[in-house]
Scaffold this motif. Structure first.
Motif, PDB file in Angstrom:
ATOM      1  N   UNK A  39       0.825  -1.207   0.000  1.00 56.61           N
ATOM      2  CA  UNK A  39       0.000   0.000   0.000  1.00 56.61           C
ATOM      3  C   UNK A  39       0.858   1.256   0.000  1.00 56.61           C
ATOM      4  N   UNK A  40       1.996   1.214   0.678  1.00 55.38           N
ATOM      5  CA  UNK A  40       2.868   2.385   0.757  1.00 55.38           C
ATOM      6  C   UNK A  40       3.467   2.743  -0.598  1.00 55.38           C
ATOM      7  N   UNK A  41       3.491   1.790  -1.521  1.00 55.97           N
ATOM      8  CA  UNK A  41       4.066   2.026  -2.847  1.00 55.97           C
ATOM      9  C   UNK A  41       3.011   2.168  -3.936  1.00 55.97           C
ATOM     10  N   UNK A  42       1.742   2.168  -3.585  1.00 58.18           N
ATOM     11  CA  UNK A  42       0.676   2.047  -4.583  1.00 58.18           C
ATOM     12  C   UNK A  42       0.163   3.371  -5.123  1.00 58.18           C
ATOM     13  N   UNK A  43       0.514   4.482  -4.504  1.00 53.57           N
ATOM     14  CA  UNK A  43      -0.048   5.765  -4.937  1.00 53.57           C
ATOM     15  C   UNK A  43       0.305   6.049  -6.401  1.00 53.57           C
ATOM     16  N   UNK A  50      -9.290  -6.378  -9.266  1.00 55.24           N
ATOM     17  CA  UNK A  50     -10.161  -5.687  -8.312  1.00 55.24           C
ATOM     18  C   UNK A  50      -9.827  -6.060  -6.882  1.00 55.24           C
ATOM     19  N   UNK A  51     -10.231  -5.198  -5.962  1.00 57.33           N
ATOM     20  CA  UNK A  51     -10.063  -5.468  -4.532  1.00 57.33           C
ATOM     21  C   UNK A  51     -11.407  -5.908  -3.980  1.00 57.33           C
ATOM     22  N   UNK A  52     -11.417  -7.093  -3.371  1.00 53.85           N
ATOM     23  CA  UNK A  52     -12.629  -7.667  -2.792  1.00 53.85           C
ATOM     24  C   UNK A  52     -12.504  -7.642  -1.278  1.00 53.85           C
ATOM     25  N   UNK A  53     -13.531  -7.124  -0.620  1.00 55.41           N
ATOM     26  CA  UNK A  53     -13.476  -7.050   0.842  1.00 55.41           C
ATOM     27  C   UNK A  53     -13.645  -8.430   1.458  1.00 55.41           C
ATOM     28  N   UNK A  54     -12.776  -8.724   2.432  1.00 51.14           N
ATOM     29  CA  UNK A  54     -12.864  -9.981   3.181  1.00 51.14           C
ATOM     30  C   UNK A  54     -13.551  -9.799   4.531  1.00 51.14           C
ATOM     31  N   UNK A 170      -9.143   3.019   1.442  1.00 43.84           N
ATOM     32  CA  UNK A 170     -10.234   2.045   1.429  1.00 43.84           C
ATOM     33  C   UNK A 170      -9.691   0.626   1.427  1.00 43.84           C
ATOM     34  N   UNK A 171      -8.635   0.381   0.646  1.00 38.87           N
ATOM     35  CA  UNK A 171      -8.031  -0.950   0.641  1.00 38.87           C
ATOM     36  C   UNK A 171      -7.506  -1.307   2.023  1.00 38.87           C
ATOM     37  N   UNK A 177      -3.154  -5.532   2.293  1.00 38.53           N
ATOM     38  CA  UNK A 177      -1.829  -4.940   2.493  1.00 38.53           C
ATOM     39  C   UNK A 177      -1.047  -4.803   1.194  1.00 38.53           C
ATOM     40  N   UNK A 178      -1.408  -5.568   0.160  1.00 41.12           N
ATOM     41  CA  UNK A 178      -0.725  -5.517  -1.127  1.00 41.12           C
ATOM     42  C   UNK A 178      -1.749  -5.443  -2.254  1.00 41.12           C
ATOM     43  N   UNK A 179      -1.342  -4.816  -3.359  1.00 37.10           N
ATOM     44  CA  UNK A 179      -2.234  -4.654  -4.499  1.00 37.10           C
ATOM     45  C   UNK A 179      -1.532  -5.117  -5.769  1.00 37.10           C
ATOM     46  N   UNK A 180      -2.306  -5.691  -6.694  1.00 40.41           N
ATOM     47  CA  UNK A 180      -1.781  -6.080  -7.996  1.00 40.41           C
ATOM     48  C   UNK A 180      -2.032  -4.938  -8.970  1.00 40.41           C
TER      49      UNK A 180
END
Length: 416
Positions: A39-43, A50-54, A170-171, A177-180
């Motif tokens: 997340x710190x590198x995603x800006x 997509x991000x799916x809420x768990x 939101x993520x 904690x990580x995004x594709x």
């Protein structure tokens, strides 16, 4: 407003803006490779998945205010005095609310079982272990319900979203904690012109500083591109072919400034045609008519004009949406939506080409938005872009008088 003396005639071979942009975008395919980033590198990156809420968010009913949690059945009359049976700060795990009591509660704290409302502290008065409630409350008052924001399995962010602070927050809120994301687009660039030197060197006879490379760099950096600079290339056919070939071999997109006109020292057009194909050359706009688009050994090529304002305008109108699409940005975010405001000027001559005039959007004495134009139309006056805060769209074949509505593209939308 002064004119630069440039012809405003629309030549038969010029493509209308919409047709030219559609051509570019038809050749823009998203890069196929992905990165996994924290997340710190995603800006500024673009989501590839997509991000799916768990989890449910919030995960439990919680208080929207500081106050007292109650069961509204116990508020038979107001004012009503109840014993305070527990204190619930944020992060606590409350006990079920005892019948006929109230619980001191703080914003964000879990609402105890058996409570169905929170009464704000401003209408309550606590003395010792009792609280007097001077105002009734309806069931559900000042409670944020579990899952009110997001629910388990809900898609909270779509693929193709260009990530900003709100998306990253939101993520994080749903525990990701990580995004594709799509990998960064590699853009190779160089400037064409024997008159150019880099800033910091003394100017010789007939020389100018290469401002275009730094303008292009900043525009590309704002879009999150990885930049490969080949510097300044000599004004020869051989040097131009060599630079184009080297650039195409290491980048997803080749961009140049200058050399796309028809003079004897303008070698980009024949060089691109020799190495690949030139699909677009002239656009029916002002400034920015000589915009080139094609392919070099399969790699897309965009050649912007040498005049600095023309470079800036054509980048915003054509290169920016092309790059965003190649980065995987969804269509709705690729092109900005103009806003309407009143003209603070007359436009008495109907031009053959659509004009994107440097302009300021301000509020008049009545608080209404109005658009003013820069005093010169010259595409060589880079200072005009620091004066302006956007571009006024002046349609072809149309005159305007002060007070007419005009479309305005703010830089805040074009430069991000």
């Amino acid at each position: 407003m002064s004119d630069c003396g440039c012809s405003s005639v629309a030549e038969p071979s010029m493509k209308p803006l919409e047709e030219a942009l559609a051509l570019l975008l038809s050749h823009a395919q998203a890069v196929p490779e992905y990165d996994t980033v924290s997340l710190a590198e995603a800006n500024g990156r673009v989501l590839a998945e997509p991000v799916i809420s768990q989890i449910n968010m919030p995960p439990w009913d919680n208080s929207a205010m500081d106050g007292y949690a109650v069961n509204t059945a116990d508020l038979n009359e107001t004012p009503c005095t109840l014993p305070v049976s527990q204190r619930i700060p944020a992060g606590a795990a409350p006990e079920p609310l005892a019948a006929g009591t109230a619980a001191r509660i703080f914003t964000g704290a879990p609402v105890p079982p058996n409570a169905d409302a929170v009464v704000i502290q401003e209408v309550c008065e606590q003395q010792g272990d009792q609280v007097t409630i001077r105002q009734s409350a309806a069931p559900g008052a000042n409670i944020r319900n579990a899952g009110e924001d997001t629910r388990i399995g809900q898609k909270v962010l779509q693929a193709g979203t260009r990530l900003g602070a709100q998306h990253i927050g939101l993520a994080a809120s749903v525990g990701v904690s990580e995004l594709t994301v799509y990998r960064r687009l590699k853009v190779a660039l160089f400037s064409s012109g024997d008159e150019l030197i880099s800033p910091g060197q003394p100017l010789g006879p007939g020389q100018i500083y290469n401002s275009n490379e730094y303008t292009l760099r900043a525009l590309l950096q704002a879009l999150g591109c990885e930049i490969i600079s080949l510097g300044i290339v000599k004004d020869t056919f051989e040097a131009t072919c060599d630079a184009l070939s080297r650039a195409a071999g290491q980048a997803d997109l080749v961009m140049t400034s200058g050399g796309v006109s028809v003079g004897e020292e303008d070698h980009l057009k024949p060089a691109v045609e020799a190495l690949g194909s030139l699909d677009l050359w002239k656009i029916a706009i002002r400034p920015g008519k000589p915009l080139a688009f094609g392919h070099i050994q399969g790699t897309p090529f965009i050649g912007t004009p040498g005049n600095p304002v023309s470079l800036f305008v054509t980048f915003c109108l054509f290169a920016r949406p092309f790059i965003l699409k190649r980065q995987g940005v969804r269509e709705a975010e690729q092109t900005p939506t103009p806003i309407l405001a009143r003209a603070d000027f007359d436009w008495p001559k109907a031009e053959k080409r659509r004009e994107f005039a440097r302009a300021q959007l301000n509020l008049d004495a009545q608080g209404e938005a109005q658009v003013s134009l820069y005093s010169s139309r010259s595409s060589g006056v880079l200072n005009s872009l620091t004066w302006a805060n956007g571009l006024a769209i002046l349609p072809e074949q149309q005159t305007l008088v002060r007070g007419d509505m005009v479309q305005f593209l703010p830089f805040s939308e074009l430069l991000k």
